[in-house]
Structures are given as structure tokens and as C-alpha cells.
Motif scaffolding. Structure first.
Motif, short mmCIF file in Angstrom:
data_model
loop_
_atom_site.label_atom_id
_atom_site.label_comp_id
_atom_site.label_asym_id
_atom_site.label_seq_id
_atom_site.Cartn_x
_atom_site.Cartn_y
_atom_site.Cartn_z
N THR A 88 24.12 -33.14 -38.76
CA THR A 88 24.22 -31.59 -39.11
C THR A 88 22.66 -30.96 -38.29
N LYS A 89 23.12 -30.04 -38.73
CA LYS A 89 21.66 -29.16 -38.29
C LYS A 89 21.21 -27.86 -38.32
N CYS A 90 19.63 -27.73 -38.05
CA CYS A 90 19.03 -26.17 -39.15
C CYS A 90 18.67 -25.62 -37.87
N GLY A 91 17.75 -24.85 -38.45
CA GLY A 91 16.04 -24.57 -37.51
C GLY A 91 16.99 -22.76 -37.18
N ASP A 115 14.20 -27.45 -46.59
CA ASP A 115 15.02 -26.69 -48.09
C ASP A 115 16.71 -26.76 -46.93
N SER A 116 16.50 -26.45 -45.43
CA SER A 116 17.72 -26.28 -45.26
C SER A 116 18.69 -28.16 -45.42
N CYS A 117 17.83 -28.44 -45.01
CA CYS A 117 18.62 -30.54 -45.49
C CYS A 117 18.87 -30.61 -46.32
N GLU A 118 18.77 -30.12 -47.98
CA GLU A 118 19.22 -30.07 -49.08
C GLU A 118 20.19 -29.55 -49.16
N GLY A 119 20.30 -28.59 -49.01
CA GLY A 119 21.37 -27.80 -49.11
C GLY A 119 22.46 -27.96 -48.42
#
Ligand SMILES: NC(=O)c1ccc[n+]([C@@H]2O[C@H](COP(=O)([O-])OP(=O)(O)OC[C@H]3O[C@@H](n4cnc5c(N)ncnc54)[C@H](OP(=O)(O)O)[C@@H]3O)[C@@H](O)[C@H]2O)c1
Length: 314
Positions: A88-91, A115-119
Motif C-alpha cells: 500500500t501507499k501513503c503521502g 498514522d497512515s500506516c496504522e490506518g
């Protein structure tokens, strides 16, 4: 499908990946229905049954609903989690989040990455993400801060391997210098409808650093699978008649579909590109796997390149 190592890591993926961008059937969470969720689950399970073992996500796909739908699919098949890789990705941050006047922006701050990883972990219903990617370069990215976030996610067992997406080579090098782990992928838009990575140094860097290029929109969002006259409005890529005819002629000669030819064309590159198939149609998801068995000749590959360039080679 055959399998392939991802970059210099121990992760082993199917030769084609499955992209979960479209599995919610819409970008708008308010438009998601129980039928669209069922179709999304069906698409994911079709990909799994067809032999895809790398599944690509992002926190923003339908504002998290795509990850949620995938989590539901995972729960339906005992043992599926252990047999696949989840990326997956974030940012990328939407306008209006968290404040009503927040602009659309990129955010590689340590806090946002964590935070995004935990979500994502929560929505996917898993303990560890196999491959975590930065979605699009943040103009304010501090390589040391990103490296600290990655190290924390690795040391707490939340992520196994890391990569980037849509990174130019110079920024990737700067980030790699700061990171204590190898960055193992650059997920880029590359296809017969987008040739830039062949000439802007992106693929050269993957070859040099043994990183795997993941190809997003490998069919140009669908346009390479279609006759030009049938292309729906809104496709961002224009595909010339000459390219359409060349794909058609090679697909007829090989007794396969245009999509399979466009995917095989990517597979032939020595950087070992992994195309991310984006169809939500089980028949097309299955059909795409034929690309793994089709080796284009050098002549066929160059005929397609020249048609895609729209001009002779120098
Ligand atoms: N990193 C990034 O910035 C980024 C950006 C975009 C995407 N991605 C990733 O890349 C994945 C794939 O992208 P994509 O979905 O654009 O890939 P794609 O495979 O190029 O396009 C898929 C689209 O083409 C349509 N299509 C495929 N074959 C067709 C045919 N023969 N006739 C008509 N329509 C056809 C599909 O419709 P049907 O569903 O009806 O088959 C679907 O809407 C995404 O899921 C995501 O994981 C990453």
C-alpha cells in the motif's frame, strides 16, 4: 503464473500484480453500495484464483474503502493472507482533511507516515504490510525524517519492505542515501501509452540499483485494450491509429488480445517490470495472465515501440 523477486528483497511476487484502485467501483465513499462491495470482493478473489500474489493499494483509494473491501475479501479465504503480498501507499492528502481549509497536498512527515500506516493496517485487517510505498514526491520531504519513519515501522514489525512511487531518479537517490534499508520498488506510470521512464533515467536507475519497477496503468487506463474508435471519453492518453493497428496486427498474429500484447511488451524489459493489472472484470483479470506465457520477439517489441513513439528511431 511465474514468480519473481522484488528488488533485492526476499519478497517473491507473481509476474503480474493486481491493483485495487478500482475495487470499490467509485472514488466516492458515499457512492459505495453493497453490490459494489460484492463486485470488489469478487474481483480480488478472481485475481487470487488466477494466481496473482501481489496486491497493490493506497490509503486514498476511495478514501480507504478499497482497503476495507480487500480486508473483507481476505477474511473469506482461509490461508490467503499467508500466500500473498500486500502493498500500500501513503503521502497524498485530500483537501478539507483534517481542517476544512486544508489544501490538497503531499505529506511525508513522520507523523503522517506512521498514522497512515496504522490506518491501512486496520482497514486491511492485517498485522504487517509487505511493501510500503510513498505515493508521490512531497515537495517538503526531508529524507532523514522519512528514514526515521521507515525505521520505526520496520522495527515495530508493521512493514517488511519499502519503496516509492512516481519518484524522479535524483530524489530517489537522495532518499536512498538517508534510508537504513534498501528501497526495493519505484511504482511508475509506464506503458505503450507512456514511454518517458525509458528515457528519463527511471528504468536505468532500477537496473543499476536492482529495484523493481511496478507499472501502474499498464494499459493506459484501458485505452490500449480498445480500438481507438471505441475508447470512452475521458481517457487521458491518446493512442494513435498506427499504434492501435500495430497492437491489433501483433495480437492477431499471436492469437491473443491487445491487452495481453501490451502487458507482454512491459514484461520483456530487462528491469523485470511488474505490470499492475487494474481491471475489475474477472474475465479480463484472468486473461491478462496469458501475458506471462507470451515472449515477444525483439522485432515485435521494436515495432510496438516505434508505433508508440510515432516517429522513427534516430
Ligand atoms: N502509483 C500511482 O500513482 C498509481 C496511479 C494509478 C494507478 N495505480 C495502481 O495501478 C493499478 C492499475 O491502474 P489502472 O487501473 O489504471 O490500470 P489499467 O490496467 O491500465 O486500466 C484498467 C482500466 O482499463 C479498463 N480496461 C482494461 N482492459 C480493457 C479492455 N480490453 N476494454 C475496455 N476497458 C478495459 C478496465 O475496465 P474493467 O474494470 O471494466 O475491465 C479498467 O477501468 C491501480 O489499481 C493501482 O494499484 C497507481
Amino acid at each position: 503464473m511465474k514468480s519473481i523477486s522484488i528488488g533485492s528483497s526476499k519478497l517473491v511476487s507473481s509476474r503480474l500484480a493486481y491493483g485495487c484502485w478500482r475495487i470499490a467501483g467509485t472514488w466516492e465513499p458515499s457512492e459505495v453500495t453493497s453490490d459494489s462491495v460484492k463486485s470488489g470482493i469478487k474481483a480480488v478473489l478472481s485475481a487470487y484464483e488466477a494466481g496473482y500474489t501481489l496486491f497493490d493499494h493506497a490509503d486514498i483509494y476511495c478514501h480507504g474503502v478499497a482497503e476495507d473491501v480487500f480486508g473483507k475479501a481476505l477474511k473469506q479465504v482461509t490461508g490467503m493472507r499467508e500466500k500473498i503480498l500486500i502493498a500500500t501507499k501513503c503521502g497524498i492528502r485530500f483537501p478539507g482533511e483534517p481542517w476544512s481549509d486544508s489544501p490538497q497536498r503531499y505529506d511525508f512527515s513522520k507523523q503522517h507516515i506512521i498514522d497512515s500506516c496504522e490506518g491501512s493496517l486496520k482497514r486491511l485487517g492485517i498485522e504487517t504490510i509487505d511493501l510500503y510505498q510513498l505515493h508521490r514526491p512531497d515537495f517538503l520531504a526531508d529524507p532523514d525524517e522519512v528514514a526515521a519513519a521507515f525505521a520505526q515501522l520496520r522495527d515495530t514489525g508493521k512493514v517488511r519492505e519499502f519503496g516509492v512511487s512516481n519518484f524522479r531518479p535524483s530524489l530517489l537517490s537522495a532518499l536512498q542515501k538517508a534510508c537504513p534499508m534498501a528501497l526495493v520498488v519505484n511504482q511508475i506510470e509506464i506503458s505503450l501509452a507512456r514511454l518517458a521512464p525509458f528515457e528519463d533515467g527511471t528504468l536505468d536507475q532500477c537496473l543499476e540499483n536492482k529495484m523493481t519497477p511496478l507499472a501502474w496503468s499498464p494499459l493506459g487506463g484501458g485505452v490500449l485494450g480498445l480500438h481507438e474508435n471505441n475508447a470512452p471519453p475521458g481517457h487521458k492518453h491518446h493512442v494513435s491509429l498506427n499504434l492501435q493497428e500495430t497492437i491489433q496486427a501483433i495480437s492477431e498474429a499471436r492469437g491473443t488480445s491487445r491487452s495481453v500484447i501490451a502487458l507482454s511488451w512491459l514484461l520483456k524489459h530487462p528491469s523485470k517490470i511488474i505490470p499492475i493489472v487494474g481491471s475489475a472484470n474477472p474475465k479480463r483479470i484472468q486473461e491478462a495472465t496469458q501475458a506471462d506465457d507470451l515472449e515477444l520477439t525483439r522485432d515485435e517489441w521494436y515495432r510496438l515501440l516505434i508505433a508508440a513513439r510515432g516517429e522513427r528511431l534516430p
